[in-house]
Scaffold this motif. Sequence first.
Motif, PDB file in Angstrom:
ATOM      1  N   ILE A   9       0.940  -1.173  -0.079  1.00 58.53           N
ATOM      2  CA  ILE A   9      -0.272   0.098  -0.022  1.00 58.53           C
ATOM      3  C   ILE A   9       0.468   1.584   0.006  1.00 58.53           C
ATOM      4  O   ILE A   9       0.439   2.650  -0.712  1.00 58.53           O
ATOM      5  N   THR A  13       1.296   3.726  -2.338  1.00 64.34           N
ATOM      6  CA  THR A  13       1.086   5.116  -2.441  1.00 64.34           C
ATOM      7  C   THR A  13       2.467   6.699  -2.995  1.00 64.34           C
ATOM      8  O   THR A  13       2.131   7.665  -3.204  1.00 64.34           O
ATOM      9  N   SER A  16       1.466   6.997  -6.566  1.00 63.34           N
ATOM     10  CA  SER A  16       0.377   8.283  -7.058  1.00 63.34           C
ATOM     11  C   SER A  16       0.794   9.512  -6.104  1.00 63.34           C
ATOM     12  O   SER A  16       0.440  10.328  -7.095  1.00 63.34           O
ATOM     13  N   VAL A  32      -4.517  10.897  -2.073  1.00 67.34           N
ATOM     14  CA  VAL A  32      -2.695  10.034  -1.438  1.00 67.34           C
ATOM     15  C   VAL A  32      -3.638   9.547   0.008  1.00 67.34           C
ATOM     16  O   VAL A  32      -3.043   8.643   0.135  1.00 67.34           O
ATOM     17  N   ILE A  35      -4.992   6.918   1.380  1.00 69.26           N
ATOM     18  CA  ILE A  35      -4.229   5.910   1.311  1.00 69.26           C
ATOM     19  C   ILE A  35      -3.692   5.449   2.382  1.00 69.26           C
ATOM     20  O   ILE A  35      -3.237   4.504   2.503  1.00 69.26           O
ATOM     21  N   VAL A  38      -5.254   4.310   5.446  1.00 69.98           N
ATOM     22  CA  VAL A  38      -5.144   3.541   5.479  1.00 69.98           C
ATOM     23  C   VAL A  38      -4.129   2.516   5.731  1.00 69.98           C
ATOM     24  O   VAL A  38      -3.854   1.248   6.136  1.00 69.98           O
ATOM     25  N   ASN A  56       3.837   4.131   5.726  1.00 68.66           N
ATOM     26  CA  ASN A  56       3.438   5.209   5.318  1.00 68.66           C
ATOM     27  C   ASN A  56       2.981   6.415   5.951  1.00 68.66           C
ATOM     28  O   ASN A  56       2.149   7.173   5.934  1.00 68.66           O
TER      29      ASN A  56
END
Length: 74
Positions: A9, A13, A16, A32, A35, A38, A56
């Motif tokens: 993920i 991210t 993107s 973005v 996402i 998450v 993240n």
Amino acid sequence: MFNLISILIGLVTLVSGLIAFVPLLGWMNWLVIPIGIVGAAVGAMSSSSNAGRNLNLVLIVIFGLRLMLGGGIF
């Protein structure tokens, strides 16, 4: 397993978000950042490693700053 999913993920991210750095595509940061949130939540579920969660979180901060500099927040 959750850590691997979180890293995947995070990579989505990242790709993107790099597209969102192109001028006139800054609005993509609004897509973005959720996402990344998450991905951070999925990464927080894995107790063995924090790499996916940390990836993240760093991406959320970077793209949030980009959004602030572009005038999208505040």
